[in-house]
Scaffold this motif. Structure first.
Motif: not given
Lengths: 212, 10
Positions: A3-10, B1-10
């Motif tokens: 939820i923290f990451r989703l809220a952060g992205d939004m 969900e982890d991409a092979e680069t390990g960067h799954d976050e924006l």
């Protein structure tokens, strides 16, 4: 995803859409630093290079396109749209942001997780994102005033970064080997840069007077 | 969900 990451992205998405909407609607970019917007465009361009090579999820790809599209649109409006460009405060927005780009690039070449082209650029984008708000904060101090939308923009940006820190804490405790020092340190530095802005923003909100 | 680069976050 938590939820923290989703809220952060939004929150992050709203911050850029609020700014784009402001500029598009009132055809003005008064109080906005084009240098900060250029830095963000570079951050997204260098961080999302893997958009075509590594697929994480529909959500991930969609959000990358939103961030790329909005940041480049804002720069285009401020640089090339006649009406908007006229309201750009060139004399006050004088931060030498190319030095930020250069120093972040050097730092990424020195400190990174893996020495590959994509990884170094990804690390560069993290360092650059941490300092990208500086030209905007300097412009803010110079112009001594802030119309509410620019304030909201910075407020939402700070909020997104704060929520991401909660996301990293959550992931650290729920995923065994989730350790990304570079991400954490740059994220913390970025959030601290917003701290004094939040202090004055809160004061102006509490005393219900214009922020200055 | 982890991409092979390990960067799954924006």
């Amino acid at each position: 995803m938590n939820i923290f990451r989703l809220a952060g992205d939004m929150t992050h998405m709203f911050s850029v859409l609020v700014l784009l909407l402001k500029i598009h609607t009132i055809k003005s970019c008064a109080g906005v630093s084009v240098k900060t917007q250029e830095l963000y465009a570079i951050v997204f361009a260098t961080r999302y290079l893997d958009i075509f090579t590594s697929f994480v999820s529909i959500y991930n790809t969609f959000m990358k396109l939103v961030f790329l599209g909005s940041s480049f649109s804002i720069v285009w409006y401020m640089r090339y749209h006649k009406a908007v460009h006229r309201t750009y405060d060139r004399e006050q927005d004088t931060f030498r942001h190319w030095f930020l780009v250069l120093s972040c690039l050097l730092l990424a070449l020195l400190i990174h997780e893996k020495f590959t082209f994509l990884e170094v650029l990804w690390t560069f984008s993290l360092y650059l994102e941490a300092v990208a708000i500086l030209p905007q904060l300097v412009l803010l101090q110079r112009t001594r005033n802030i119309d509410n939308l620019t304030g909201q923009y910075i407020f939402l940006l700070g909020g997104y970064r704060g929520l991401y820190i909660l996301n990293w804490i959550y992931r650290y405790f729920t995923e065994p080997h989730f350790v990304h020092w570079i991400t954490w340190i740059t994220g913390l530095v970025q959030t601290l840069l917003y701290a004094d802005f939040f202090y004055y923003y809160f004061l102006s909100w509490k005393n219900n007077k214009k922020l200055n | 969900e982890d991409a092979e680069t390990g960067h799954d976050e924006l």
